[in-house]
Write a protein that holds these residues in place. Structure first.
Motif, PDB file in Angstrom:
ATOM      1  N   THR A 129      19.953  12.624 -26.204  1.00 46.03           N
ATOM      2  CA  THR A 129      18.835  13.311 -25.564  1.00 46.03           C
ATOM      3  C   THR A 129      18.149  14.282 -26.506  1.00 46.03           C
ATOM      4  N   SER A 135      14.844   1.655 -29.150  1.00 48.55           N
ATOM      5  CA  SER A 135      14.685   2.333 -30.437  1.00 48.55           C
ATOM      6  C   SER A 135      15.933   2.153 -31.296  1.00 48.55           C
ATOM      7  N   VAL A 142      22.146   4.377 -25.271  1.00 45.37           N
ATOM      8  CA  VAL A 142      20.725   4.440 -25.599  1.00 45.37           C
ATOM      9  C   VAL A 142      19.905   3.568 -24.652  1.00 45.37           C
ATOM     10  N   SER A 184      18.561   5.354 -21.738  1.00 40.93           N
ATOM     11  CA  SER A 184      17.859   6.593 -22.053  1.00 40.93           C
ATOM     12  C   SER A 184      16.383   6.302 -22.285  1.00 40.93           C
ATOM     13  N   GLN A 185      15.626   7.359 -22.553  1.00 41.87           N
ATOM     14  CA  GLN A 185      14.210   7.181 -22.874  1.00 41.87           C
ATOM     15  C   GLN A 185      14.048   6.499 -24.227  1.00 41.87           C
ATOM     16  N   GLY A 186      15.100   6.447 -25.003  1.00 38.52           N
ATOM     17  CA  GLY A 186      15.038   5.797 -26.307  1.00 38.52           C
ATOM     18  C   GLY A 186      15.324   4.309 -26.276  1.00 38.52           C
ATOM     19  N   THR A 229      15.760  11.850 -28.205  1.00 34.44           N
ATOM     20  CA  THR A 229      14.684  11.291 -27.386  1.00 34.44           C
ATOM     21  C   THR A 229      13.695  12.354 -26.920  1.00 34.44           C
TER      22      THR A 229
END
Length: 491
Positions: free
Chosen positions: A140, A93, A85, A88-90, A143
């Motif tokens: 993904t 989070s 994570v 990643s774009q998350g 996200t």
């Protein structure tokens, strides 16, 4: 896949919340840009709504699937997932990863960052990078807000048609499943095709960005096309009886070629499997046998014949099998050797302590756990095992104190609250014990038993004003949810 076998109540919540979604902004990673799909509505799908939806989803998953509560196994999959994570774009989070005890080859991502991986899939992977590839793919899906984007795609359709589209995604249907769900809802053939194309787009997007996550986290990006290639071969050999993963993640030659082409952009990276991954596979393999003596025979045979992937992991599997077969002395002897070679491996420390506890050597077990606890104060598996050992040894106050701390750190951990209920009861705190059991049942999606526990707690004499108010508030909240669920089932 997004989620599968979701009860009707949770589907209703999804549809309600998906009516107010925030727009996705375009962003790029490694030259791969995602589309800005624009504002689906003037309202916002708030983080609080998504969080609540995720928690509701997880309760129904626990009620309907055999979610693993073993702290060591749970700790591994969460550490692996959250490490991914962070690339990643998350990033930053809240994600929750969990294992489902099933031989199915499957994985899914639900709302709120809840991601499930079946034990059958773990055992199918041939490297930790392959497991990471599947987890990155599911990250993904979260996200990129594929549920929200699905509703946007359906926004110009009628409510019934849009509901069919969302239902197909939630139920995790692939091509054949899409048509079946849409037909059941009375949707047109054109909608069926749109849904197939949309989910395939989601899969390609999850592949593409998952490969970037793998590279960023230090795993082999080629693990994704490698896993797909083996799944593709399985696709041809299974015929109509496909594993769930192949139905919900259709593998085609073009998809394999696309993922391979993207992976080839990165330099080759050989990453050895971690010890924890190998030990996880050994533990899961041991659980596949119906009888512990069968597991003992299996691990003894592969060790004797040298048919193991990793000798240490095979010896650990044998230790677990011996423990579960009540062969405590042999299990202790094997674990002692393993701990001499790997003194700080928590799998060995915890299993050796559990063996001592079952063999009646309670003080020895506790001393070992306490010694390791000073080294690893933040290890949940170690701390909860120590608390459970305190309970078994009659050191109830020590157990209660430690479990209260763990409950505040992991408020959704069902194991903690069940143990806490036992500790509170042993200390004579009956109302508190029933309240903790209510929390345990509620997190398990068992609303009626949770209500019963709260009602029993309220009948216990001597409650103060604050206890009564808290219990009545929780009772009212859970009763409202139970009533709404009953209404949905009658429709």
């Amino acid at each position: 896949m997004i989620i599968s076998n979701l009860p009707r109540r949770c589907l209703t919540l999804v549809l309600g919340l998906c009516l107010s979604l925030s727009p996705l902004q375009a962003w790029s990673i490694g030259g791969d840009e995602l589309p800005d799909i624009g504002a689906a509505s003037g309202n916002m799908f708030t983080p609080a709504q998504e969080k609540q939806l995720g928690k509701t989803f997880m309760r129904y998953i626990r009620a309907s699937q055999p979610v693993i509560t073993n702290p060591l196994l749970d700790d591994y999959i969460n550490k692996l997932g959250n490490a991914l994570v962070e690339h990643s774009q998350g990033q930053g989070s809240k994600f929750t990863f969990f294992l489902v005890d099933s031989p199915q080859v499957n994985a899914y991502a639900g709302p709120g960052g809840y991601i499930g991986i079946y034990t059958g899939l773990v055992l199918t992977t041939e490297s930790e990078s392959e497991l990471a590839a599947v987890v990155a793919h599911e990250i993904t899906h979260v996200t990129q807000k594929h549920l929200q984007r699905a509703w946007y795609a359906a926004s110009n359709m009628s409510l019934i048609q849009g509901a069919a589209l969302i239902a197909a995604i939630i139920l995790g249907a692939a091509a054949g499943g899409d048509a079946a769900v849409a037909a059941t809802m009375g949707a047109q053939a054109a909608i069926q095709q749109q849904q197939i194309n949309f989910t395939r787009h989601n899969e390609q997007e999850a592949d593409r960005l998952g490969i970037h996550i793998l590279h960023g986290a230090g795993y082999d990006p080629r693990a994704m096309p490698s896993f797909f290639t083996r799944m593709g071969r399985a696709n041809r050999s299974y015929g109509r009886e496909l594993p769930e993963f192949l139905r919900t993640h259709p593998v085609t030659n073009s998809r394999i070629a696309d993922s391979l082409g993207r992976a080839e952009k990165f330099p080759y990276r050989q990453r050895p499997d971690s010890n924890r991954y190998l030990l996880l596979r050994a533990a899961l393999k041991e659980q596949t046998f119906d009888q512990p003596e069968q597991a003992v025979a299996y691990f003894r045979a592969i060790l004797k014949e040298g048919r193991y992937r990793d000798q240490t992991a095979a010896r650990y599997g044998l230790s677990l099998a011996l423990l579960h077969n009540n062969q405590y002395e042999q299990a202790s002897a094997e674990l002692s050797k393993l701990m001499q070679e790997h003194p700080d491996t928590l799998e060995f420390v915890i299993t050796a302590s559990q063996t001592d506890m079952d063999a009646g050597r309670k003080q020895s077990a506790i001393e070992r756990l306490e010694q390791s606890s000073h080294k690893f104060p933040l290890s949940y598996p170690l701390q909860v095992t120590l608390a459970e050992s305190y309970l078994q040894a009659g050191r109830t106050q020590d157990a209660y104190k430690k479990l209260k701390q763990l409950a505040s750190l992991q408020p959704e951990n069902t194991r903690t609250f069940k143990l806490l209920a036992k500790a509170a009861a042993a200390l004579g705190n009956q109302a508190e014990s029933h309240e903790h059991m209510a929390t345990h049942y509620y997190l398990m999606g068992a609303l009626e038993p949770a209500l019963l526990q709260l009602k029993i707690a309220l009948r216990i004499p001597g409650l103060d004003f604050y206890q009564t108010a808290r219990l009545e508030s929780r009772l009212k909240k859970i009763q409202a949810e139970a009533d709404e669920l009953k209404k949905e089932r009658k429709k």
